[in-house]
Design an enzyme around this catalytic site. Sequence first.
Site: not given
Length: 391
Positions: A342, A92
């Site tokens: 994150c 990703e």
Amino acid sequence: MSTTNLLEFDRDGLADFCARLGEKRFRATQLFRWIHQRGASDFDAMSDLARALRDKLKGCARVQAPPVISGQASADGSVKWLFDVGAGNAVEAVFIPEDERGTLCVSSQAGCAVGCRFCSTGHQGFSRNLSSGEIIAQLWFAEHALRRRLKTEDRVISNLVMMGMGEPLQNLAALLPALRVMLDDHGYGLSRRRVTVSTSGVVPMIDRLARDCPVALAVSLHAPNDALRDQLVPLNRKYPIDELLQACKRYLAHAPRDFITFEYCMLDGVNDQIGHARQLVELVGRAAIRCKFNLIPFNPFPASGLLRSAHDQILAFAQVLGAAGIVTTVRKTRGDDIAAACGQLAGDVRDRTRVAERMAKQRTMQLQLQLNSSRRAEPSAAGVIGCGESI
């Protein structure tokens, strides 16, 4: 017939490729600009290249990013792409728009062998390193897809962070050529100050990065002492905190910035107590290292067994660091509605290292220990983890 993907080359590598075709090396700069500045993949569109060279390239070369499985847009404007890198693996990349800049978060590996407790990628295990071309393809695709979407010829991505899937410094051989493409004025022309490599602390490779291609450095610290960091970041058992901080000090002699950024994921009841903050102040003071702290609210995922620290606790933690003169920021969570924040990047990984299996066993053992402990402990004390204690 097999062809060579030109995204694999920095400009010197592309010059070598052109020389093997019997072409002058300066042709590589023209070709490099077409690929990276204009996003061209059709050799016929490269109008200032000689027809003979274009015909050669059509027979032996290509410009191609991995297939895009999906693209998702967050309510906050963040965009996540999932790239198919073959053999059941997908990685990703995430674009994060802000008022003054656009940041792309890029992956360096399919999976990760480090196995940090709070990271979704680490819980999936590790399959393989990405090639230089697979790393730079994320930038190539994102930059030119965003330009088309925004109907602009201006640069969209101004900052790049190697904070996606994987430990970049465990793939330095592929990372270095990719960094050179990012920094090249004939490529993306990014400033060294605006390209950040994040590492969990591979000490020998920090020294190599300083020597070969120094850019901004971020270190995933996440704990103020070795006992706790051993549990959260297993790599600490090989490269403990004191060794890591010394490597950071050496890096500063070459770095484009005069400080190291320490990333610190805030985990409820684990590493977020005021005592932990005071330990950090003492730690960096003793090491005499110029630094800033980026406090990251944890983004929970089911396998972690961890929770995000309360917002007030994060602010209190930051206040202790700030009062000691340490520049401290709290990261604004972006893209969490599309699992792009994150610690949430996971893609699809065919684990070849059994990391995921080992972590699953560890989680089972930890749960059993917690159950046994809760049966023995007083109700008011159950589940409490004190400052500096391991988990």
